[in-house]
Design a protein around this motif. Structure first.
Motif, PDB file in Angstrom:
ATOM      1  N   HIS A 530      76.434  81.571  61.088  1.00 14.04           N
ATOM      2  CA  HIS A 530      75.464  82.096  60.801  1.00 14.04           C
ATOM      3  C   HIS A 530      74.328  82.319  61.320  1.00 14.04           C
ATOM      4  O   HIS A 530      73.260  81.725  61.207  1.00 14.04           O
ATOM      5  CB  HIS A 530      74.854  82.090  59.401  1.00 14.04           C
ATOM      6  CG  HIS A 530      75.856  81.719  57.983  1.00 14.04           C
ATOM      7  ND1 HIS A 530      77.268  80.399  58.614  1.00 14.04           N
ATOM      8  CD2 HIS A 530      77.595  82.608  57.408  1.00 14.04           C
ATOM      9  CE1 HIS A 530      77.845  80.768  57.846  1.00 14.04           C
ATOM     10  NE2 HIS A 530      77.967  81.901  56.954  1.00 14.04           N
ATOM     11  N   ALA A 531      73.939  83.833  62.122  1.00 14.34           N
ATOM     12  CA  ALA A 531      73.343  83.419  63.575  1.00 14.34           C
ATOM     13  C   ALA A 531      71.359  84.069  62.035  1.00 14.34           C
ATOM     14  O   ALA A 531      70.585  83.426  63.291  1.00 14.34           O
ATOM     15  CB  ALA A 531      73.158  84.148  64.482  1.00 14.34           C
ATOM     16  N   SER A 532      71.819  84.910  61.705  1.00  9.22           N
ATOM     17  CA  SER A 532      70.673  85.203  60.435  1.00  9.22           C
ATOM     18  C   SER A 532      69.776  83.798  59.683  1.00  9.22           C
ATOM     19  O   SER A 532      68.874  83.790  59.838  1.00  9.22           O
ATOM     20  CB  SER A 532      70.990  86.769  59.816  1.00  9.22           C
ATOM     21  OG  SER A 532      72.026  86.459  58.716  1.00  9.22           O
ATOM     22  N   LEU A 533      70.201  82.570  60.323  1.00 13.01           N
ATOM     23  CA  LEU A 533      70.214  81.802  59.147  1.00 13.01           C
ATOM     24  C   LEU A 533      68.777  81.267  59.293  1.00 13.01           C
ATOM     25  O   LEU A 533      69.034  81.167  60.917  1.00 13.01           O
ATOM     26  CB  LEU A 533      70.814  80.797  58.292  1.00 13.01           C
ATOM     27  CG  LEU A 533      71.963  81.444  57.237  1.00 13.01           C
ATOM     28  CD1 LEU A 533      72.841  80.250  57.615  1.00 13.01           C
ATOM     29  CD2 LEU A 533      70.920  81.638  55.991  1.00 13.01           C
ATOM     30  N   PRO A 534      66.926  80.958  58.372  1.00 13.22           N
ATOM     31  CA  PRO A 534      66.545  80.295  58.867  1.00 13.22           C
ATOM     32  C   PRO A 534      66.648  79.046  59.993  1.00 13.22           C
ATOM     33  O   PRO A 534      67.811  78.038  59.035  1.00 13.22           O
ATOM     34  CB  PRO A 534      65.027  80.177  58.558  1.00 13.22           C
ATOM     35  CG  PRO A 534      66.319  80.309  56.912  1.00 13.22           C
ATOM     36  CD  PRO A 534      67.459  80.763  57.078  1.00 13.22           C
ATOM     37  N   SER A 535      66.197  78.209  60.709  1.00 14.71           N
ATOM     38  CA  SER A 535      66.918  76.980  60.981  1.00 14.71           C
ATOM     39  C   SER A 535      66.112  75.895  60.064  1.00 14.71           C
ATOM     40  O   SER A 535      65.241  76.224  59.256  1.00 14.71           O
ATOM     41  CB  SER A 535      66.072  77.111  62.426  1.00 14.71           C
ATOM     42  OG  SER A 535      64.590  76.503  62.111  1.00 14.71           O
ATOM     43  N   PRO A 536      66.494  74.860  60.335  1.00 14.87           N
ATOM     44  CA  PRO A 536      66.302  73.375  59.760  1.00 14.87           C
ATOM     45  C   PRO A 536      64.351  73.305  59.976  1.00 14.87           C
ATOM     46  O   PRO A 536      64.226  72.855  58.666  1.00 14.87           O
ATOM     47  CB  PRO A 536      67.185  72.323  59.902  1.00 14.87           C
ATOM     48  CG  PRO A 536      68.093  72.741  60.522  1.00 14.87           C
ATOM     49  CD  PRO A 536      67.710  74.118  61.538  1.00 14.87           C
ATOM     50  N   TYR A 537      64.067  73.263  60.828  1.00 15.87           N
ATOM     51  CA  TYR A 537      63.287  73.633  61.570  1.00 15.87           C
ATOM     52  C   TYR A 537      62.292  74.397  60.742  1.00 15.87           C
ATOM     53  O   TYR A 537      61.149  74.383  59.830  1.00 15.87           O
ATOM     54  CB  TYR A 537      62.520  73.477  62.611  1.00 15.87           C
ATOM     55  CG  TYR A 537      63.383  72.625  63.719  1.00 15.87           C
ATOM     56  CD1 TYR A 537      63.383  71.039  63.848  1.00 15.87           C
ATOM     57  CD2 TYR A 537      64.314  73.215  64.135  1.00 15.87           C
ATOM     58  CE1 TYR A 537      64.400  70.966  64.440  1.00 15.87           C
ATOM     59  CE2 TYR A 537      65.490  72.311  64.930  1.00 15.87           C
ATOM     60  CZ  TYR A 537      65.419  70.838  64.951  1.00 15.87           C
ATOM     61  OH  TYR A 537      66.140  70.563  65.776  1.00 15.87           O
ATOM     62  N   ALA A 538      62.638  75.713  60.419  1.00 20.74           N
ATOM     63  CA  ALA A 538      61.676  76.515  59.485  1.00 20.74           C
ATOM     64  C   ALA A 538      61.872  76.241  57.837  1.00 20.74           C
ATOM     65  O   ALA A 538      61.295  76.702  57.442  1.00 20.74           O
ATOM     66  CB  ALA A 538      62.665  78.050  60.283  1.00 20.74           C
ATOM     67  N   VAL A 539      63.307  76.162  57.554  1.00 18.77           N
ATOM     68  CA  VAL A 539      62.851  75.961  56.114  1.00 18.77           C
ATOM     69  C   VAL A 539      62.298  74.855  55.978  1.00 18.77           C
ATOM     70  O   VAL A 539      61.440  74.694  54.524  1.00 18.77           O
ATOM     71  CB  VAL A 539      64.469  75.348  56.083  1.00 18.77           C
ATOM     72  CG1 VAL A 539      64.363  75.174  54.338  1.00 18.77           C
ATOM     73  CG2 VAL A 539      65.535  77.072  56.097  1.00 18.77           C
ATOM     74  N   THR A 540      62.101  73.068  56.391  1.00 16.22           N
ATOM     75  CA  THR A 540      61.610  72.660  56.595  1.00 16.22           C
ATOM     76  C   THR A 540      59.731  72.919  55.772  1.00 16.22           C
ATOM     77  O   THR A 540      59.086  72.241  55.630  1.00 16.22           O
ATOM     78  CB  THR A 540      61.799  71.615  56.790  1.00 16.22           C
ATOM     79  OG1 THR A 540      62.644  71.352  56.691  1.00 16.22           O
ATOM     80  CG2 THR A 540      61.058  70.246  56.927  1.00 16.22           C
ATOM     81  N   GLY A 541      59.293  73.490  57.361  1.00 15.59           N
ATOM     82  CA  GLY A 541      58.317  73.974  57.535  1.00 15.59           C
ATOM     83  C   GLY A 541      57.591  74.993  55.952  1.00 15.59           C
ATOM     84  O   GLY A 541      56.657  74.276  55.426  1.00 15.59           O
TER      85      GLY A 541
END
Length: 1587
Positions: A530-541
């Protein structure tokens, strides 16, 4: 009741049915129904016979009878026998068809009778109706209507007869030419078809289950042919609608081949009517039934009509729907029902028609088309299954539509698609994204006006509907789980979806939990796939930052934290246990608060702590650096959300602080400095916080990076570029400098203290102080904030004691310059607050300030704060109020810090001297601030007091004199603070006397309990509290301080604040009372001062002191003081009144004063008579002055609460003297000089009480009762108006009576002594006094208190002594009192019977006046006594009494007629045995006038008869009044007769001649008055209950 009587009763009512008045007619019908409820068969037969015998009766009256019959049959039809039913059926049928013309109310009533009977006797009714159907002849319209109604009311009973009915009706359809007849045929055919369909649908309950549709098919088709081909072409709209309504249910009964044959003509014919009729509900309903019938037979012809059908139906669905129109709403439902039928039969054709219409310019067309699409998706799911891709592709254009109504419709279509698997198809993602976009809409972009029927416009908004849809699809549609997860995650980070975060998080939480239940593999996200999904760092922030504003967007903070907690396996594998513990705590904190109560800084600190702990658990430098990189990337996303961007900066600082790579830290700090938007205040603050947090772990790197930036080419280039634009360069450059200065301040505030001290002057202040010369307010504020943070850092260091701050004096002087530069009357910026906080920190740092610098600091800060406008209120702005309070706290901290440097009485005196001008300020808010600061300083001084030797507190009296009058300040806060000041000063004195700090003095502690009394605005409570404060001061003040305190207090008497001046007088008096012994030589001087103050214009506030002086004099010279005050001119001025009241403060003295005043009042005559110079004029009575003055003085003395015990002691004397004073002043005038004064108007200084002699006496008596505890007596007199009666000549006697009644009821124990004092008044020389006291004594016998207190004999003796009084009023009142024995002590009447009867009989012969009031009183008294005396006591005077009262029967005066007739009735009751024979002749002679007077014009006379056992006579009398000339009497007589008979006992009912009553009532039914006829009919209806 016999049958003949019942028949007669019904006939009588039926004869009255022709009454012209509708109300009478309605009452007759109601009476008939009452008969029918009791005797249904007899009543119905009577009605039938009446209608049969009165063939010429007009149809409105026949209809009324028939309606009454229908009402009886609706509840009693089951009680009919077959013969009666047949009779009624024949009657109703005849009535219904008697005329061929349409007379709707008559025929409808007859039809209703047939339908009611048909529910029980359907065969007989149908037999009669079939008999009315003649071959070849048109049936009567009412017959058709009845057949139709029966088909609905009793379908199972009528359907077996349908073939016969139709065979009779169909041949004559073509003959019907009139529209009304045709409409009746259509209605009948519609009901027949509906009944047949109901019958066929419920064959299991039908009487004949073998019935099939074929039984009706041929006949129905024949009818169809006529209706469609002939009648539908009519120009009459009502007929066309009736035909269409009938064709719908008829189409289901047509033969299949016939229906197929007719469809090409039938459908266009129906569709053509849409253009001719505004209300199309019936057309759509019928069309739906026809389409269902066509589909049920598998019609092929329907395909050829499909285009026309779809076009017509589509135009109907696009009609605007008004929710207030039920028919329009119903039409929409029927049209959608038609689309469902077509979707099931021709789905391809339907979609080919609908979907192109999504691309039109007409809004209603688009909305209507989407509505149909949604409906067919739901109602024809199986037929639409293979059309999903086609439908999805057709939705692309609607997704781009900006119209809110279209958007709502699109969302509803997508919701339907989700339930039926559409979104799993290719292109479904676009639908999901559309829903999320609508969830992100801000409310302000939806300017929809609510419809007239919508309750909450927000609930129907596009956003609200989209939010509900997203959540429902996520939680209730299982098949959507794999579609939405993890697809919805990609909408978390884009800025345009920020408004949808809350519903997104909630849906994702639910989806994630379902995935977790399915297993770990299903839950873990494969980011590679799922390349379009945000990274864990982006979701956390993202989730952490939006949580900083937790209540925005419907509570997105809680939703984001829940999602973050659920996603922890996808963030980092080590976070599970920690987040499961900490996230619920954060959520609980949010639950405890609201948006208004949440402390933002505390909440952000909790989130930062959560981030720090998370980073510590992960402890992976690469992961942390990646997170910091992602956080920096997100900075531009929050340009429109300054608060969240500020928090993001803090998160970046926290993350960089946890990073171990110095290169990464330096690189990110440099990027932040280069890319920051310095024009935004929140961003400057956020950048500074970031640097400060980062400095906790990287102080050297942070300072180095700041230094590098200042020296860098980037900073210089930015400054140079800005200098090009001269108009804005200065402002923008200052903002860059402001940010850097703030960064230094935050670095100093957050970095480790031990490391900061070494950098303060060399690195930090060096870069800050060079900008002190600025005039820019923002930069100035940043400078003060940064210096404040630096100063606080120095003070809080463990090495502060040894640190020598060389820049201290420079910084203090600079802060004072900033403070003085602020506007003195307004508080706009926090510069004052920050500057004073800075000075507070600097004061405690070495080296110490010199005295002049200290004085400058105190003076400058006080002038900067004290002169500000009053404290802002909440509604003026919460921020302004918060700034004010914080600034004031900063001043408090500074002053205590300065006081700490000189903890001596002299140092305290210096501080108070600085505050003294503000303590005495004429402006309340300045006084409040000054007292608050004084109290704070005194508390601080007391808490830190250290006494090494016993030394005097020499300025105690001066300070207490300054603060104590402020206990009565107009401002409650000032009063509270003044008490605190006095409290602290007393303990300071105790401390200087050698007591320990923890010692608690009971006297001084009482001050704290007195503070509650200072909150109350009531002056009495306030000054009482001040007096208590004065007592406490007097007990603890050293003798050597007393004079200075008094002199200070005397100065306070001229205080511009009047309340404080009054408080000074209270405290002066208290000191004189408590400590006067040591000031004996000063007493004359003090009293002289107080008397002089009393004469001044503003001297009313010193009245307490003057009253105290008068009290002291009166305790020694009571008689002289009373005599002197009595010489005061009338009316008394307010000062004299207050002095009189001062004499009542002590009970013993008050008793002496009251006794002297009673003596003065009784000694002189109450009035003097002066005959006018004109002969024959009545002499005027003028009040004498001494008793009048004594009366006024008594009122003033007794108006004081303290006089209560003295009034109780002298209760009998006071009551009697004042009552006699009232009686002898009725009608007495004031002396002429006083009258002239009252006419000119009293001076403002004079009392406002009424000086009129009688009113003055009444007021004084009332005051005496109140003061003696007889409040209930006063309240009773107030309620009954007794006081006003006492004042008037006409009502005085009644007033005295009411006073006695109130005394007997509420002050009984006082009466024995009062009566003893009254005993000698019967020989009073004043007639008014004898009348008043006699009225009072007479009324006491009306209460049982006379017997309970053993006063009966003395009362009777007192009254007997007055029986021969020369005054007729006294004699009359004596008789009233004797008669009152009947109610007060009835058991004592027999004992005193001879005496009572002798007095009453003697009263009948009193005087020569035939209308003597004494005689009237005697009759009234005898009426009360005759029931209670012995019969032998009555026998001797019975005849005399009867003869004596006979002439009064016809007296012209109503009261004499009333009393004599009433007495005659009572005599009749008590005559038994021997008495009865004696009285019989009198009864016979008096009966006629008694009956005549039943209609006496006076109601009281008419009601004064009492013969309860004469039922026969009453009925005869009532029948007599049937002929009364008064309409109201004639109307009341029959109603009264009915009630008499109805409520008579069973043994008495045979005495009732019912026939006579009916005959009499029958006559009244012809009375000209409608009200009389109505009452007669009502009475006849009630007579049936005798059955």
């Amino acid at each position: 009741m016999t049958e003949s009587s019942m028949k007669k009763l019904a006939s009588t009512l039926l004869d009255a049915i022709t009454d012209k008045d509708p109300l009478v007619q309605e009452q007759v019908c109601s009476a008939l129904c009452s008969l029918g409820e009791a005797r249904p068969v007899e009543t119905l037969r009577a009605c039938e016979e009446y209608l049969r015998q009165h063939d010429k009766l007009a149809h409105p009256y026949r209809a009324a009878v028939l309606r009454a019959m229908e009402r009886v049959l609706s509840s009693r039809a089951s009680e009919l026998d077959k013969d009666t039913a047949s009779t009624i059926i024949l009657l109703a049928s005849s009535e219904m068809t008697k005329t061929k013309d349409l007379v709707w109310d008559w025929q409808q009533a007859a039809s209703g009778v047939l339908v009611a009977v048909g529910r029980q006797f359907i065969s007989k009714v149908m037999e009669e109706l079939l008999r009315r159907l003649h071959p070849g002849t048109l049936p009567h319209c009412a017959v058709l209507h009845t057949l139709a109604s029966l088909s609905v009311a009793n379908a199972f009973g009528v359907v077996p007869f349908l073939p016969s009915v139709l065979s009779s009706l169909l041949p004559v359809l073509g003959v019907a030419k009139q529209d009304t007849v045709r409409v009746a045929f259509c209605s009948a055919l519609q009901r027949f078809s509906e009944g047949a369909l109901e019958y066929l649908a419920n064959l299991d309950r039908a009487p004949d289950p073998t019935v099939r549709k074929d039984a009706f098919a041929t006949d129905i088709f024949s009818a169809y042919d006529v209706l469609f081909h002939q009648w539908l072409q009519s120009r009459e709209a009502k007929l066309r609608l009736a035909v269409v309504e009938a064709l719908g249910p008829m189409s289901h009964l047509l033969p299949s081949e016939r229906l197929e044959e007719q469809l090409p003509k039938l459908l266009p014919g129906i569709l053509a009517l849409y253009k001719k009729h505004a209300e199309t509900f019936y057309l759509s309903k019928s069309l739906g039934q026809i389409l269902e019938a066509a589909v049920s037979v598998g019609s092929r012809t329907l395909e050829t009509q499909l285009d026309a059908l779809l076009a017509a139906l589509h135009s109907q669905i696009c009609v605007p729907v008004e929710s207030s129109s039920p028919l329009v709403m119903s039409n929409q439902k029927e049209v959608l029902r038609c689309f469902t039928v077509l979707a099931c039969s021709s789905p391809d054709r339907l979609l080919a028609f609908l979907l192109p219409r999504l691309d039109t310019s007409n809004e209603r067309t688009r909305v209507g088309t989407l509505q149909v699409v949604r409906h067919v998706i739901n109602s024809a799911a199986a037929q639409m299954e293979d059309k999903k891709p086609f439908i999805l592709s057709s939705m692309r254009l609607p997704l781009l539509d900006t119209n809110s109504k279209v958007k709502r419709a699109v969302v509803q279509v997508i919701s339907a698609m989700a339930h039926h698997g559409y979104l799993e198809q290719p292109g479904g993602e676009a639908m999901i994204e559309y829903i999320v976009q609508q969830c992100a809409l801000p409310p302000e972009q939806e300017p929809e006006k609510p419809g007239p029927g919508s309750k909450d416009p927000k609930a129907d908004s596009v956003r609200a509907i989209s939010v509900r849809t997203l959540y429902l699809v996520s939680t209730t549609v299982d098949r959507m789980s794999h579609v939405l997860w993890p697809y919805l995650l990609q909408f978390l980070t884009p800025v345009r979806f920020t408004g949808a975060l809350t519903p997104l998080c909630r849906s994702l939480v639910h989806l994630a939990q379902k995935r977790q239940e399915a297993g770990a593999d299903a839950f873990l996200i494969q980011y590679d796939a799922h390349a379009s999904l945000p990274s864990p760092y982006a979701v956390t922030g993202r989730l952490l930052v939006v949580s900083s504003s937790p209540y925005l967007g419907d509570g997105r903070g809680a939703a984001a934290l829940r999602l973050l907690s659920v996603l922890h396996p996808n963030i980092h594998p080590l976070l599970g246990q920690h987040w499961e513990t900490t996230v619920p705590l954060l959520l609980g904190y949010l639950d405890e608060h609201t948006e208004e109560t949440l402390p933002q800084e505390e909440w952000e600190e909790k989130l930062l702590m959560f981030l720090r702990d998370t980073l510590a658990i992960i402890s992976d430098n690469a992961w942390i650096c990646q997170l910091s990189l992602e956080l920096c990337r997100q900075l531009p996303c929050y340009d429109e959300a300054p608060q969240e961007k500020n928090f993001l900066y803090k998160c970046i600082g926290t993350t960089l602080g946890a990073a171990s790579s110095k290169e990464v830290v330096r690189k990110h700090l440099q990027e932040l400095l280069e890319t920051a938007r310095y024009q935004e205040e929140a961003e400057r603050e956020g950048l500074a916080c970031c640097f400060g947090i980062c400095a906790i772990s990287h102080l050297e790197d942070t300072l180095a990076q700041l230094e590098d930036f200042v020296r860098s080419e980037v900073f210089r280039k930015s400054i140079g570029i800005l200098n090009i634009f001269k108009d804005r360069s200065e402002n923008e450059v200052e903002k860059v400098k402001s940010a850097l200065i703030l960064c230094y301040g935050h670095v100093a505030a957050r970095a480790p203290r031990e490391l900061v001290l070494a950098k303060v002057e060399s690195d930090i202040l060096r870069n800050i102080c060079q900008h002190f010369s600025t005039k820019d307010p923002a930069l100035k504020l940043c400078l003060v904030q940064s210096v404040c943070m630096v100063s606080r850092a120095i003070c809080s260091s463990t090495q502060a004691g040894s640190f020598h701050f060389t820049r201290k004096a420079e910084l203090v002087a600079q802060m004072m310059e900033f403070i003085r530069a602020e506007p003195p009357d307004s508080l706009r910026t926090p510069i004052r607050k920050k500057a004073m906080l800075t000075c507070t920190y600097l004061v405690s740092v070495e080296p110490a300030l010199d005295e002049q610098a200290r004085a400058d600091v105190i003076h400058g800060c006080l002038h900067s704060i004290m002169a500000l406008l009053p404290e802002p209120k909440e509604e003026d702005g919460g921020c302004q109020k918060s700034l004010y309070l914080e600034t004031l706290h900063a001043l408090e901290d500074l002053l205590t810090s300065l006081l700490q440097r000189n903890m001596t009485p002299q140092g305290l005196q210096i501080m108070i001297e600085h505050l003294s001008p503000w303590i005495k300020s004429p402006r309340g808010h300045e006084r409040a601030r000054a007292l608050g600061l004084s109290a704070l300083l005194l508390r601080y001084f007391l808490e830190h007091l250290r006494v090494s030797a016993l030394v005097p507190f020499h300025n105690l009296g001066l300070l207490i004199g300054l603060f104590s009058p402020r206990c009565a300040d107009l401002w409650p806060a000032t009063r509270q603070e003044a008490v605190d000041c006095v409290y602290s000063l007393l303990y300071l004195q105790l401390g200087y006397e050698g007591f320990s700090r923890d010692y608690r003095d009971d006297v001084a502690e009482r001050l704290l309990s007195l503070k509650d009394g200072l909150v109350h605005p009531d002056p009495a409570i306030l000054f009482h509290t001040c007096h208590s404060v004065g007592q406490i001061i007097a007990k603890r003040l050293p003798p050597d301080q007393l004079i200075s305190l008094l002199l200070t207090m005397f100065e306070a008497l001229g205080d511009p604040e009047k309340n404080c001046s009054r408080a000074a007088t209270v405290m002066i008096n208290c000191l004189l009372q408590e400590r006067g012994g040591v000031l004996q030589e000063k007493v004359p001087e003090i009293v002289s001062v107080l008397r002089s103050k009393l004469q001044e214009a503003q001297g009313e506030h010193v009245l307490p002191a003057a009253q105290h002086s008068v009290y002291l004099l009166a305790t020694q010279h009571c008689a002289a003081v009373v005599s002197s005050l009595l010489g005061s001119p009338l009316p008394l001025d307010s000062h004299t009144c207050m002095l009189w009241r001062a004499l009542a403060v002590e009970p013993r003295l008050a008793a002496q004063v009251l006794g002297l005043l009673l003596e003065k009042m009784s000694r002189d005559v109450p009035f003097k008579e002066s005959r006018a110079f004109l002969l024959g004029r009545t002499p005027d009575r003028v009040a004498t002055l001494l008793p009048l003055s004594a009366t006024c003085a008594l009122f003033e003395v007794m108006s004081t609460p303290a006089a209560g015990p003295a009034v109780l002691e002298l209760y009998p004397q006071l009551f009697v003297v004042l009552l006699l004073r009232v009686s002898c002043t009725v009608g007495v005038q004031l002396p002429r000089n006083l009258q002239a004064q009252e006419r000119r108007g009293a001076s403002p200084a004079l009392a406002t009480r009424n000086l009129e002699p009688c009113s003055s006496a009444v007021d004084t008596l009332r005051s005496m009762l109140l003061r003696s505890g007889s409040e209930d007596v006063v309240q009773r007199m107030d309620l009954e108006g007794g006081w006003e009666l006492l004042r008037t000549s006409a009502g005085h006697e009644e007033g005295a009576t009411r006073l006695a009644r109130a005394m007997a009821e509420h002050a009984g124990p006082r009466l024995p002594l009062v009566l003893k004092t009254l005993a000698c008044t019967h020989s009073s020389a004043y007639e008014n006094q004898r009348v008043t006291t006699t009225a009072f004594l007479a009324e006491l016998l009306n209460s049982n208190v006379a017997n309970d207190l053993m006063l009966l004999d003395s009362l009777l003796e007192s009254l007997a002594a007055r029986q021969k009084d020369t005054c007729a009023s006294v004699r009359r009142l004596v008789l009233r009192g004797l008669a009152n024995l009947a109610s007060g002590c009835p058991d004592k009447v027999r004992t005193h019977g001879p005496q009572l009867l002798t007095a009453m009989i003697g009263g009948l012969d009193d005087g020569d006046n035939p209308h003597s009031p004494v005689a009237l009183e005697a009759m009234l008294g005898l009426a009360r006594l005759v029931h209670l005396v012995e019969s032998w006591d009555l026998r001797s005077g019975l005849l005399h009494v009867a003869i004596r009262i006979r002439p009064f029967f016809d007296s012209e005066k109503m009261e004499f007629r009333t009393a004599s007739i009433r007495l005659f009735g009572h005599l009749n009751k008590v005559c038994h045995g021997d008495c009865e024979d004696v009285f019989l002749d009198q009864v016979v002679g008096g009966l006629a006038p008694l009956l005549l007077h039943l209609q006496d014009p006076q109601a009281t006379v008419a009601s004064m008869h009492h013969f309860p056992d004469l039922l026969g006579r009453l009925l005869t009398t009532c029948l007599f009044y049937f002929k009364s000339s008064w309409e109201n009497v004639r109307a009341a007589a029959p109603l009264f007769t009915g009630f008499l008979v109805l409520h008579s006992e069973p043994r008495q009912q045979p005495q009732v001649d019912l026939d006579q009553l009916i005959a009499a009532l029958q006559i009244l039914l012809k009375d000209p008055a409608p009200e009389v006829r109505t009452r007669a009919a009502e009475a006849l209806g009630r007579l049936v209950k005798l059955a």
